[in-house]
Design a protein around this motif. Structure first.
Motif, mmCIF file in Angstrom:
data_model
loop_
_atom_site.group_PDB
_atom_site.id
_atom_site.type_symbol
_atom_site.label_atom_id
_atom_site.label_comp_id
_atom_site.label_asym_id
_atom_site.label_seq_id
_atom_site.Cartn_x
_atom_site.Cartn_y
_atom_site.Cartn_z
ATOM 1 N N UNK A 1 14.547 4.445 7.914
ATOM 2 C CA UNK A 1 13.605 4.612 6.767
ATOM 3 C C UNK A 1 12.001 4.966 7.274
ATOM 4 N N UNK A 2 11.399 5.221 6.072
ATOM 5 C CA UNK A 2 10.029 5.077 6.442
ATOM 6 C C UNK A 2 9.085 4.205 5.426
ATOM 7 N N UNK B 1 2.007 9.425 12.655
ATOM 8 C CA UNK B 1 2.017 10.101 11.173
ATOM 9 C C UNK B 1 1.978 8.687 10.379
ATOM 10 N N UNK B 2 1.148 9.176 8.751
ATOM 11 C CA UNK B 2 0.018 7.838 8.461
ATOM 12 C C UNK B 2 1.526 7.935 7.940
ATOM 13 N N UNK B 3 2.137 6.183 8.005
ATOM 14 C CA UNK B 3 3.298 5.265 8.035
ATOM 15 C C UNK B 3 2.196 4.003 7.739
ATOM 16 N N UNK B 4 3.097 3.993 7.035
ATOM 17 C CA UNK B 4 2.943 1.943 6.503
ATOM 18 C C UNK B 4 3.667 0.826 7.749
ATOM 19 N N UNK B 5 5.054 1.762 7.653
ATOM 20 C CA UNK B 5 6.187 1.285 8.082
ATOM 21 C C UNK B 5 7.619 2.080 9.056
ATOM 22 N N UNK B 6 8.198 1.951 9.487
ATOM 23 C CA UNK B 6 9.182 2.452 9.459
ATOM 24 C C UNK B 6 10.747 2.070 10.571
ATOM 25 N N UNK B 7 11.764 2.130 10.957
ATOM 26 C CA UNK B 7 12.978 1.500 11.172
ATOM 27 C C UNK B 7 13.950 2.450 11.197
ATOM 28 N N UNK B 8 14.487 2.290 12.489
ATOM 29 C CA UNK B 8 16.101 3.721 12.314
ATOM 30 C C UNK B 8 17.678 1.918 12.853
ATOM 31 N N UNK C 1 3.939 13.325 2.128
ATOM 32 C CA UNK C 1 3.982 13.915 2.725
ATOM 33 C C UNK C 1 4.704 13.460 3.722
ATOM 34 N N UNK C 2 3.533 12.158 4.398
ATOM 35 C CA UNK C 2 3.686 11.620 5.635
ATOM 36 C C UNK C 2 4.556 11.049 5.616
ATOM 37 N N UNK C 3 6.231 10.324 5.160
ATOM 38 C CA UNK C 3 6.590 9.829 4.583
ATOM 39 C C UNK C 3 8.455 10.618 5.359
ATOM 40 N N UNK C 4 8.243 11.305 4.379
ATOM 41 C CA UNK C 4 8.754 12.818 5.060
ATOM 42 C C UNK C 4 9.153 13.084 6.502
ATOM 43 N N UNK C 5 7.657 13.763 6.887
ATOM 44 C CA UNK C 5 7.484 13.477 7.769
ATOM 45 C C UNK C 5 7.993 13.889 8.904
ATOM 46 N N UNK C 6 7.357 11.653 8.850
ATOM 47 C CA UNK C 6 7.492 10.946 9.783
ATOM 48 C C UNK C 6 9.194 10.720 9.849
ATOM 49 N N UNK C 7 10.293 10.934 8.814
ATOM 50 C CA UNK C 7 11.481 10.475 8.864
ATOM 51 C C UNK C 7 12.198 11.629 9.611
ATOM 52 N N UNK C 8 11.350 12.478 9.137
ATOM 53 C CA UNK C 8 12.244 13.941 9.760
ATOM 54 C C UNK C 8 12.149 14.465 11.859
ATOM 55 N N UNK C 9 10.954 13.696 11.917
ATOM 56 C CA UNK C 9 10.181 13.537 13.169
ATOM 57 C C UNK C 9 11.038 12.099 14.420
ATOM 58 N N UNK D 1 0.646 -0.988 -0.345
ATOM 59 C CA UNK D 1 0.234 0.142 0.098
ATOM 60 C C UNK D 1 0.837 1.092 0.279
ATOM 61 N N UNK D 2 2.114 1.298 0.182
ATOM 62 C CA UNK D 2 2.906 2.444 0.395
ATOM 63 C C UNK D 2 3.697 2.418 -1.253
ATOM 64 N N UNK D 3 3.251 3.828 -1.607
ATOM 65 C CA UNK D 3 3.751 4.620 -2.651
ATOM 66 C C UNK D 3 5.253 5.657 -2.343
ATOM 67 N N UNK D 4 5.642 5.494 -0.707
ATOM 68 C CA UNK D 4 6.373 6.540 -1.181
ATOM 69 C C UNK D 4 7.627 5.398 0.496
ATOM 70 N N UNK D 5 8.605 6.105 -0.152
ATOM 71 C CA UNK D 5 9.618 5.300 0.998
ATOM 72 C C UNK D 5 10.873 6.758 1.641
ATOM 73 N N UNK D 6 10.762 7.389 2.374
ATOM 74 C CA UNK D 6 12.025 8.612 2.750
ATOM 75 C C UNK D 6 12.734 7.565 3.735
ATOM 76 N N UNK D 7 14.064 8.314 3.651
ATOM 77 C CA UNK D 7 15.306 7.772 4.536
ATOM 78 C C UNK D 7 16.029 9.097 4.913
ATOM 79 N N UNK D 8 16.272 9.045 6.125
ATOM 80 C CA UNK D 8 17.504 10.041 6.237
ATOM 81 C C UNK D 8 18.335 9.169 6.958
ATOM 82 N N UNK D 9 20.280 9.390 6.203
ATOM 83 C CA UNK D 9 21.089 9.523 6.567
ATOM 84 C C UNK D 9 22.422 9.843 7.244
#
Lengths: 79, 147
Positions: free
Chosen positions: B97-98, B73-80, B104-112, B26-34
């Motif tokens: 990774x989110x 956040x409206x995200x499906x999964x998150x890891x750190x 929008x939700x992926x970016x926001x959750x990743x930042x948070x 169901x996820x159309x987006x993946x956002x990550x931070x390194x």
């Protein structure tokens, strides 16, 4: 009562050890910190620390029990 | 065994191995931070870093942050994954990774998530400078609101 303290980062450097066990009359983390800060020469004020007991954050005035493991946490710098 | 979304790692982080955990139909987006180790801080030349964690509490607090992200956040999964131990300039220190239905939700959750990890998790950085000095960083002299 017997308590175990774990030290990290600059507190460990200042204490010269990563852990110690001591016998204390401190009833709360606040009292315990006052005791060890003086003995070990810690420079952090209580306002700049957090405290964990047995692996969970607690308030400074939470009651301590014999055998507790206490960690004074200086400001973190992960990430 | 309960799923661990947050991990400490003594070994280099393999992002390619971690990313599949975020897959979701169901996820159309993946956002990550390194977070990378950079060669300067506060005007000083950095040679390397050590990260030290209070592992028991870092694990539970990191897990709590990720669980909270999934609620906030409206995200499906998150890891750190956060490194501990000795790191060189350019090394990967932390990965977030989110996945979400929408970007929008992926970016926001990743930042948070990375902001909360930096604010709350009991990990400390010891910077070693090119001039030979070193020091634990204890920024901001105000603790996070913990309890």
């Amino acid at each position: 009562m017997k308590l175990t303290l774990l030290y990290f980062a600059s507190l460990a450097d200042r204490a010269g050890c990563a852990a110690e066990t001591l016998d204390s009359v401190a009833r709360t983390p606040r009292e315990l910190y006052a005791e060890v800060a003086q003995a070990r020469g810690f420079g952090f004020a209580v306002e700049h620390l957090r405290v964990a007991v047995n692996g969970a954050f607690v308030s400074w005035d939470a009651p301590l029990a014999a055998g507790d493991e206490i960690v004074f946490l200086p400001p973190v710098s992960g990430g | 065994m309960p799923m661990k979304r947050f991990q400490l790692s003594e070994e280099p982080i393999d992002v390619g191995a971690e990313r599949p955990a975020l897959d979701h139909a169901a996820a159309g987006a993946y956002a990550s931070f390194e977070g990378w180790v950079r060669d300067h801080n506060d005007g000083r030349a950095v040679q390397r870093l050590d990260y030290q964690a209070y592992a028991a509490l870092a694990s539970t607090e990191g897990e709590a942050i990720l669980d909270e992200a999934l609620v906030r956040f409206r995200v499906r999964e998150a890891r750190c994954v956060h490194r501990v131990g000795r790191l060189a300039i350019g090394d990967l220190a932390v990965w977030v990774g989110v996945s979400a239905d929408h970007r929008g939700d992926a970016f926001e959750a990743c930042r948070w998530i990375i902001d909360e990890v930096k604010r709350r998790v009991p990990i400390w950085k010891n910077e070693h400078y090119v001039d030979g000095e070193s020091g634990w960083l204890h920024p901001d002299n105000r603790p996070a609101e913990g309890v």
